[in-house]
Motif scaffolding. Structure first.
Motif, PDB file in Angstrom:
ATOM      1  N   VAL A  14     -80.058  52.141 -48.141  1.00 36.44           N
ATOM      2  CA  VAL A  14     -81.496  52.290 -48.347  1.00 36.44           C
ATOM      3  C   VAL A  14     -81.893  51.586 -49.644  1.00 36.44           C
ATOM      4  CG1 VAL A  14     -83.407  53.904 -48.717  1.00 36.44           C
ATOM      5  CG2 VAL A  14     -81.538  54.513 -47.161  1.00 36.44           C
ATOM      6  N   GLY A  15     -82.869  50.694 -49.563  1.00 39.42           N
ATOM      7  CA  GLY A  15     -83.446  50.062 -50.742  1.00 39.42           C
ATOM      8  C   GLY A  15     -84.774  50.718 -51.059  1.00 39.42           C
ATOM      9  N   LEU A  16     -84.985  51.033 -52.334  1.00 33.78           N
ATOM     10  CA  LEU A  16     -86.224  51.702 -52.752  1.00 33.78           C
ATOM     11  C   LEU A  16     -86.905  50.920 -53.855  1.00 33.78           C
ATOM     12  CD1 LEU A  16     -83.862  54.382 -52.692  1.00 33.78           C
ATOM     13  CD2 LEU A  16     -86.089  55.378 -52.214  1.00 33.78           C
ATOM     14  N   THR A  17     -88.238  50.958 -53.847  1.00 28.32           N
ATOM     15  CA  THR A  17     -89.001  50.431 -54.978  1.00 28.32           C
ATOM     16  C   THR A  17     -89.488  51.594 -55.834  1.00 28.32           C
ATOM     17  OG1 THR A  17     -91.254  50.516 -54.074  1.00 28.32           O
ATOM     18  CG2 THR A  17     -89.865  48.642 -53.420  1.00 28.32           C
ATOM     19  N   PHE A  18     -89.822  51.276 -57.080  1.00 29.39           N
ATOM     20  CA  PHE A  18     -90.401  52.274 -57.984  1.00 29.39           C
ATOM     21  C   PHE A  18     -91.519  51.625 -58.781  1.00 29.39           C
ATOM     22  CE2 PHE A  18     -90.853  54.670 -61.892  1.00 29.39           C
ATOM     23  CZ  PHE A  18     -90.933  55.965 -61.401  1.00 29.39           C
ATOM     24  N   PRO A  19     -92.655  52.338 -58.963  1.00 28.44           N
ATOM     25  CA  PRO A  19     -93.794  51.751 -59.684  1.00 28.44           C
ATOM     26  C   PRO A  19     -93.636  51.840 -61.202  1.00 28.44           C
ATOM     27  CG  PRO A  19     -94.393  53.931 -58.904  1.00 28.44           C
ATOM     28  CD  PRO A  19     -93.001  53.648 -58.363  1.00 28.44           C
ATOM     29  N   GLY A  20     -92.653  51.132 -61.717  1.00 30.34           N
ATOM     30  CA  GLY A  20     -92.398  51.110 -63.147  1.00 30.34           C
ATOM     31  C   GLY A  20     -91.192  50.246 -63.437  1.00 30.34           C
ATOM     32  N   VAL A  21     -90.847  50.128 -64.706  1.00 29.95           N
ATOM     33  CA  VAL A  21     -89.707  49.313 -65.106  1.00 29.95           C
ATOM     34  C   VAL A  21     -88.410  50.003 -64.696  1.00 29.95           C
ATOM     35  CG1 VAL A  21     -88.433  48.412 -67.101  1.00 29.95           C
ATOM     36  CG2 VAL A  21     -90.937  48.223 -67.016  1.00 29.95           C
ATOM     37  N   VAL A  22     -87.533  49.236 -64.050  1.00 34.29           N
ATOM     38  CA  VAL A  22     -86.217  49.730 -63.635  1.00 34.29           C
ATOM     39  C   VAL A  22     -85.166  48.842 -64.296  1.00 34.29           C
ATOM     40  CG1 VAL A  22     -84.683  50.250 -61.709  1.00 34.29           C
ATOM     41  CG2 VAL A  22     -87.163  50.447 -61.404  1.00 34.29           C
ATOM     42  N   THR A  23     -84.292  49.424 -65.108  1.00 33.18           N
ATOM     43  CA  THR A  23     -83.251  48.641 -65.767  1.00 33.18           C
ATOM     44  C   THR A  23     -81.872  49.049 -65.254  1.00 33.18           C
ATOM     45  OG1 THR A  23     -83.150  50.215 -67.617  1.00 33.18           O
ATOM     46  CG2 THR A  23     -84.611  48.312 -67.864  1.00 33.18           C
ATOM     47  N   GLY A  24     -80.967  48.081 -65.220  1.00 34.16           N
ATOM     48  CA  GLY A  24     -79.617  48.347 -64.756  1.00 34.16           C
ATOM     49  C   GLY A  24     -79.547  48.775 -63.309  1.00 34.16           C
ATOM     50  N   GLY A  25     -80.603  48.491 -62.541  1.00 32.64           N
ATOM     51  CA  GLY A  25     -80.627  48.878 -61.142  1.00 32.64           C
ATOM     52  C   GLY A  25     -80.721  50.366 -60.901  1.00 32.64           C
ATOM     53  N   ALA A  26     -81.028  51.136 -61.976  1.00 36.45           N
ATOM     54  CA  ALA A  26     -81.006  52.591 -61.810  1.00 36.45           C
ATOM     55  C   ALA A  26     -81.970  53.331 -62.715  1.00 36.45           C
ATOM     56  CB  ALA A  26     -79.587  53.115 -62.061  1.00 36.45           C
ATOM     57  N   THR A  27     -82.024  52.962 -63.990  1.00 33.81           N
ATOM     58  CA  THR A  27     -82.727  53.776 -64.985  1.00 33.81           C
ATOM     59  C   THR A  27     -84.209  53.432 -65.065  1.00 33.81           C
ATOM     60  OG1 THR A  27     -80.694  53.898 -66.286  1.00 33.81           O
ATOM     61  CG2 THR A  27     -82.741  54.523 -67.396  1.00 33.81           C
ATOM     62  N   PRO A  57     -75.770  54.808 -49.490  1.00 32.41           N
ATOM     63  CA  PRO A  57     -75.859  53.754 -50.517  1.00 32.41           C
ATOM     64  C   PRO A  57     -77.317  53.462 -50.842  1.00 32.41           C
ATOM     65  CG  PRO A  57     -74.379  53.118 -48.733  1.00 32.41           C
ATOM     66  CD  PRO A  57     -75.110  54.339 -48.263  1.00 32.41           C
ATOM     67  N   VAL A  58     -77.655  53.462 -52.141  1.00 30.05           N
ATOM     68  CA  VAL A  58     -79.046  53.347 -52.570  1.00 30.05           C
ATOM     69  C   VAL A  58     -79.171  52.280 -53.653  1.00 30.05           C
ATOM     70  CG1 VAL A  58     -80.861  54.534 -53.876  1.00 30.05           C
ATOM     71  CG2 VAL A  58     -79.731  55.702 -51.982  1.00 30.05           C
ATOM     72  N   THR A  59     -80.242  51.497 -53.589  1.00 34.55           N
ATOM     73  CA  THR A  59     -80.611  50.603 -54.691  1.00 34.55           C
ATOM     74  C   THR A  59     -82.067  50.873 -55.058  1.00 34.55           C
ATOM     75  OG1 THR A  59     -81.310  48.824 -53.192  1.00 34.55           O
ATOM     76  CG2 THR A  59     -79.025  48.784 -53.960  1.00 34.55           C
ATOM     77  N   VAL A  60     -82.420  50.587 -56.316  1.00 35.61           N
ATOM     78  CA  VAL A  60     -83.782  50.825 -56.806  1.00 35.61           C
ATOM     79  C   VAL A  60     -84.235  49.582 -57.569  1.00 35.61           C
ATOM     80  CG1 VAL A  60     -85.299  52.352 -58.114  1.00 35.61           C
ATOM     81  CG2 VAL A  60     -83.218  53.268 -57.062  1.00 35.61           C
ATOM     82  N   VAL A  61     -85.478  49.156 -57.324  1.00 37.26           N
ATOM     83  CA  VAL A  61     -86.023  47.964 -57.960  1.00 37.26           C
ATOM     84  C   VAL A  61     -87.508  48.183 -58.212  1.00 37.26           C
ATOM     85  CG1 VAL A  61     -86.565  46.840 -55.745  1.00 37.26           C
ATOM     86  CG2 VAL A  61     -86.129  45.427 -57.778  1.00 37.26           C
ATOM     87  N   ASN A  62     -88.061  47.495 -59.206  1.00 34.80           N
ATOM     88  CA  ASN A  62     -89.499  47.559 -59.476  1.00 34.80           C
ATOM     89  C   ASN A  62     -90.291  47.171 -58.232  1.00 34.80           C
ATOM     90  OD1 ASN A  62     -91.959  45.578 -60.339  1.00 34.80           O
ATOM     91  ND2 ASN A  62     -91.894  47.377 -61.656  1.00 34.80           N
ATOM     92  N   PHE A  84    -102.602  45.011 -56.208  1.00 34.00           N
ATOM     93  CA  PHE A  84    -103.724  45.855 -56.624  1.00 34.00           C
ATOM     94  C   PHE A  84    -103.711  47.129 -55.792  1.00 34.00           C
ATOM     95  CE2 PHE A  84    -104.788  41.681 -58.054  1.00 34.00           C
ATOM     96  CZ  PHE A  84    -105.536  41.864 -59.218  1.00 34.00           C
ATOM     97  N   GLY A  85    -103.449  48.248 -56.446  1.00 34.90           N
ATOM     98  CA  GLY A  85    -103.399  49.533 -55.768  1.00 34.90           C
ATOM     99  C   GLY A  85    -103.783  50.623 -56.737  1.00 34.90           C
ATOM    100  N   THR A  86    -102.943  51.671 -56.842  1.00 31.81           N
ATOM    101  CA  THR A  86    -103.189  52.715 -57.839  1.00 31.81           C
ATOM    102  C   THR A  86    -103.202  52.111 -59.229  1.00 31.81           C
ATOM    103  OG1 THR A  86    -102.078  54.310 -56.415  1.00 31.81           O
ATOM    104  CG2 THR A  86    -102.393  54.935 -58.715  1.00 31.81           C
ATOM    105  N   GLY A  87    -102.340  51.134 -59.457  1.00 36.16           N
ATOM    106  CA  GLY A  87    -102.325  50.342 -60.683  1.00 36.16           C
ATOM    107  C   GLY A  87    -102.340  48.878 -60.319  1.00 36.16           C
ATOM    108  N   ILE A  88    -101.855  48.031 -61.225  1.00 30.81           N
ATOM    109  CA  ILE A  88    -101.666  46.609 -60.932  1.00 30.81           C
ATOM    110  C   ILE A  88    -100.214  46.279 -61.238  1.00 30.81           C
ATOM    111  CG2 ILE A  88    -102.279  44.224 -61.456  1.00 30.81           C
ATOM    112  CD1 ILE A  88    -105.027  45.180 -62.322  1.00 30.81           C
ATOM    113  N   GLY A  89     -99.472  45.919 -60.206  1.00 28.72           N
ATOM    114  CA  GLY A  89     -98.095  45.486 -60.400  1.00 28.72           C
ATOM    115  C   GLY A  89     -98.035  43.974 -60.473  1.00 28.72           C
TER     116      GLY A  89
END
Length: 247
Positions: free
Chosen positions: A60-73, A101-106, A133-138
């Motif tokens: 599973v690949g996931l996005t996150f609405p913020g800075v992601v470092t090291g593929g996790a934090t 198995p999981v990955t996380v990215v901006n 353009f959504g809740t914020g601006i990515g």
């Protein structure tokens, strides 16, 4: 080849299996509302609901609405609960998904990679900026096809405020702006980004890209070409799956 992609946003969590050969969703996506407050545990529950909807048992690949470092934090959390900061998101989601198995990215980086591979940026060289353009601006910044990760250009100052507080689609809704009024704000923002980075191309993504004809023709005076995202609001899901496939 199919990989599951999940796009976590300030208003919704949506996901589906992705056909990586076509760069498109293999099934109709499932969406649940982002919980409020959007704490790590509550969001992880929402992700589990989306994944379990399909009975998915693979990566599973996931996005996150913020800075992601090291593929996790997680380093920033502008539009979700501040409890996300310094969270090991990969470990959290892997645990909630029963060890898959999981990955996380901006989120905007994921959308940008998808658009550069399968959408409006395909084959484009030089400097390309994707803005969601959504809740914020990515934002996702590319130079000759290479991603500069975690740019977060939605937090540039515009009129004494974070740009996303003035020009996001949420700002349009919150202040009941007409398309014309909102387009003027977007134009000011694009002019500021253009002054800093001189891109050849702006790709406009997020949910509002489905209504590009209502505002893009109103944006004048920008030297760069401006086009809507071809994958529209599915770009983050596709990019999340692409990231997982490479990890």
């Amino acid at each position: 080849m199919q990989i599951f992609g999940v796009d976590i946003g300030g208003s919704g969590i949506k996901g589906a299996p992705v056909d990586l050969d076509k760069g498109d969703l293999a099934q109709e996506r499932c969406k649940v509302l982002t919980p409020h407050p959007a704490t790590p545990g509550a969001v992880a529950d929402g992700v589990r609901e989306v994944v379990e909807h399909f009975g998915w048992t693979g990566p599973v690949g996931l996005t996150f609405p913020g800075v992601v470092t090291g593929g996790a934090t997680i380093r920033t959390a502008a539009n979700v609960d501040k409890g996300w900061v310094d969270t090991d998101a990969r470990a959290l989601f892997a645990d909630r998904l029963g060890g898959l198995p999981v990955t996380v990215v901006n989120d905007a980086d994921a959308a940008g990679v998808a658009e550069m591979s399968f959408g409006a940026g395909r084959g484009r060289r030089g400097t390309v900026v994707l803005l969601t353009f959504g809740t914020g601006i990515g934002s996702a910044l590319f130079t000759d096809g290479a991603l500069v990760p975690n740019t977060e250009l939605g937090h540039l100052e515009l009129g004494g405020h974070d740009a996303e507080k003035r020009a996001s689609s949420k700002a349009k809704e919150d202040h009941d702006l007409t398309w014309e009024h909102w387009a003027r704000r977007v134009r000011k923002y694009l002019a500021h980004v253009e002054m800093l980075f001189s891109p050849e191309l702006f790709i406009i993504g997020g949910g509002v890209s489905r209504k590009a004809e209502k505002f893009l023709p109103l944006i004048e005076g920008i030297k760069a070409e401006i086009v809507p995202a071809q994958l529209q609001n599915d770009a983050g899901i596709v990019g999340a799956a692409m990231h997982a496939a490479k990890s």
